[in-house]
Design a protein around this motif. Structure first.
Motif, mmCIF file in Angstrom:
data_model
loop_
_atom_site.group_PDB
_atom_site.id
_atom_site.type_symbol
_atom_site.label_atom_id
_atom_site.label_comp_id
_atom_site.label_asym_id
_atom_site.label_seq_id
_atom_site.Cartn_x
_atom_site.Cartn_y
_atom_site.Cartn_z
ATOM 1 N N GLY A 220 2.925 32.112 15.705
ATOM 2 C CA GLY A 220 3.236 33.007 16.810
ATOM 3 C C GLY A 220 1.988 33.343 17.600
ATOM 4 N N ASN A 221 2.130 34.323 18.443
ATOM 5 C CA ASN A 221 1.069 34.687 19.365
ATOM 6 C C ASN A 221 -0.218 35.131 18.674
ATOM 7 N N VAL A 222 -0.095 35.946 17.643
ATOM 8 C CA VAL A 222 -1.285 36.444 16.946
ATOM 9 C C VAL A 222 -2.039 35.288 16.307
ATOM 10 N N TYR A 223 -1.323 34.491 15.507
ATOM 11 C CA TYR A 223 -1.993 33.388 14.817
ATOM 12 C C TYR A 223 -2.547 32.360 15.796
ATOM 13 N N ARG A 224 -1.842 32.107 16.894
ATOM 14 C CA ARG A 224 -2.377 31.154 17.885
ATOM 15 C C ARG A 224 -3.752 31.592 18.364
ATOM 16 N N ALA A 225 -3.854 32.837 18.837
ATOM 17 C CA ALA A 225 -5.127 33.332 19.358
ATOM 18 C C ALA A 225 -6.215 33.291 18.291
ATOM 19 N N GLU A 226 -5.867 33.735 17.117
ATOM 20 C CA GLU A 226 -6.849 33.825 16.043
ATOM 21 C C GLU A 226 -7.292 32.452 15.536
ATOM 22 N N MET A 227 -6.350 31.532 15.368
ATOM 23 C CA MET A 227 -6.700 30.187 14.897
ATOM 24 C C MET A 227 -7.594 29.473 15.898
ATOM 25 N N LEU A 228 -7.283 29.579 17.180
ATOM 26 C CA LEU A 228 -8.107 28.922 18.193
ATOM 27 C C LEU A 228 -9.500 29.530 18.223
ATOM 28 N N PHE A 229 -9.590 30.850 18.067
ATOM 29 C CA PHE A 229 -10.913 31.474 18.021
ATOM 30 C C PHE A 229 -11.680 31.008 16.789
ATOM 31 N N ARG A 230 -11.036 31.039 15.641
ATOM 32 C CA ARG A 230 -11.695 30.646 14.390
ATOM 33 C C ARG A 230 -12.220 29.209 14.450
ATOM 34 N N ARG B 233 -3.838 28.368 5.226
ATOM 35 C CA ARG B 233 -4.583 29.452 4.566
ATOM 36 C C ARG B 233 -4.148 30.824 5.081
ATOM 37 N N LEU B 234 -4.082 30.979 6.407
ATOM 38 C CA LEU B 234 -3.722 32.273 6.987
ATOM 39 C C LEU B 234 -2.282 32.661 6.648
ATOM 40 N N LEU B 235 -1.403 31.668 6.621
ATOM 41 C CA LEU B 235 -0.008 31.942 6.270
ATOM 42 C C LEU B 235 0.088 32.425 4.822
ATOM 43 N N ALA B 236 -0.668 31.809 3.928
ATOM 44 C CA ALA B 236 -0.668 32.228 2.521
ATOM 45 C C ALA B 236 -1.172 33.666 2.390
ATOM 46 N N ILE B 237 -2.212 34.018 3.132
ATOM 47 C CA ILE B 237 -2.740 35.389 3.110
ATOM 48 C C ILE B 237 -1.673 36.351 3.640
ATOM 49 N N GLY B 238 -1.000 35.942 4.722
ATOM 50 C CA GLY B 238 0.044 36.780 5.301
ATOM 51 C C GLY B 238 1.190 37.016 4.344
ATOM 52 N N VAL B 239 1.603 35.966 3.649
ATOM 53 C CA VAL B 239 2.701 36.103 2.680
ATOM 54 C C VAL B 239 2.259 37.002 1.525
ATOM 55 N N GLY C 202 1.376 40.640 3.237
ATOM 56 C CA GLY C 202 2.345 41.228 4.156
ATOM 57 C C GLY C 202 1.719 41.611 5.482
ATOM 58 N N GLN C 203 0.490 41.152 5.721
ATOM 59 C CA GLN C 203 -0.246 41.473 6.954
ATOM 60 C C GLN C 203 -0.799 40.198 7.586
ATOM 61 N N MET C 204 -0.916 40.201 8.910
ATOM 62 C CA MET C 204 -1.566 39.091 9.605
ATOM 63 C C MET C 204 -3.066 39.348 9.602
ATOM 64 N N MET C 205 -3.726 38.969 8.532
ATOM 65 C CA MET C 205 -5.168 39.169 8.367
ATOM 66 C C MET C 205 -5.882 37.877 8.718
ATOM 67 N N THR C 206 -6.764 37.930 9.707
ATOM 68 C CA THR C 206 -7.435 36.699 10.141
ATOM 69 C C THR C 206 -8.958 36.794 10.057
ATOM 70 N N MET C 207 -9.482 37.905 9.565
ATOM 71 C CA MET C 207 -10.934 38.059 9.433
ATOM 72 C C MET C 207 -11.340 37.677 8.014
ATOM 73 N N ASP C 208 -12.420 36.930 7.926
ATOM 74 C CA ASP C 208 -12.916 36.445 6.635
ATOM 75 C C ASP C 208 -14.098 37.260 6.135
ATOM 76 N N MET D 143 -6.674 46.532 6.210
ATOM 77 C CA MET D 143 -5.301 46.633 5.718
ATOM 78 C C MET D 143 -4.621 47.893 6.263
ATOM 79 N N ALA D 144 -5.404 48.916 6.534
ATOM 80 C CA ALA D 144 -4.856 50.177 7.033
ATOM 81 C C ALA D 144 -4.681 50.194 8.548
ATOM 82 N N HIS D 145 -5.514 49.432 9.254
ATOM 83 C CA HIS D 145 -5.514 49.472 10.724
ATOM 84 C C HIS D 145 -5.469 48.067 11.304
ATOM 85 N N ARG D 146 -4.397 47.764 11.999
ATOM 86 C CA ARG D 146 -4.198 46.442 12.580
ATOM 87 C C ARG D 146 -5.380 45.988 13.451
#
Length: 153
Positions: free
Chosen positions: A49-59, A85-91, A94-100, A111-114
């Motif tokens: 989706g939109n979040v992962y698209r932006a984040e994956m392209l940046f990464r 990897r990001l999908l596994a973290i999300g599952v 339960g959060q769309m976490m893209t920072m390593d 985890m507390a603040h999007r």
């Protein structure tokens, strides 16, 4: 319904990962369409989706306007592996976490603040977390796209 499912691109949650990587890579590498559009095309890859698209392209430091066929093969493969990897973290979280590589306190904050979970998403006009350049917000296929014009040349 089967016909609809057959038209979907590979999905890391249901497809063989190696086979999915090959299908994704082959499809992207033959398309003149910008990679930012291809990642949102469910016939190319399922679920991004939109979040992962932006984040994956940046990464991956990829300009979203680059034609798929011009993205180096290894970079396309990196995008697939990052999606897995990001999908596994999300599952798992339960959060769309893209920072390593966050320290435990930064992880708790994220985890507390999007707003603390992403590199570029929802950061229009704010400084890039890497280079300080203002994050750009534009529309691509009627969806908001966030990216850093310096890091993602």
């Amino acid at each position: 319904m089967q016909a609809t499912i057959a038209k979907l691109g590979p999905d890391p949650l249901v497809d063989d990962l190696a086979e999915g990587e090959e299908r994704f890579t082959a499809t992207v590498r033959r398309k003149p369409t910008p990679i930012g559009l291809l990642l949102m095309d469910q016939s190319v890859v399922s679920g991004i989706g939109n979040v992962y698209r932006a984040e994956m392209l940046f990464r991956a430091r990829v300009n979203p306007h680059t034609p798929g066929r011009d993205v180096p093969e290894e970079t396309v493969r990196q995008l697939w592996r990052d999606w897995v990897r990001l999908l596994a973290i999300g599952v798992e979280t339960g959060q769309m976490m893209t920072m390593d590589d966050l320290d435990p306190e930064a992880w708790r904050r994220a985890m507390a603040h999007r707003d603390d979970r992403h590199w570029v998403y929802h950061r229009a006009g704010l400084p890039c977390r890497i280079c300080g350049t203002a994050i750009v917000l534009e529309e691509m296929a009627s969806r908001k796209l966030y990216w850093c014009p310096n890091c993602q040349r």
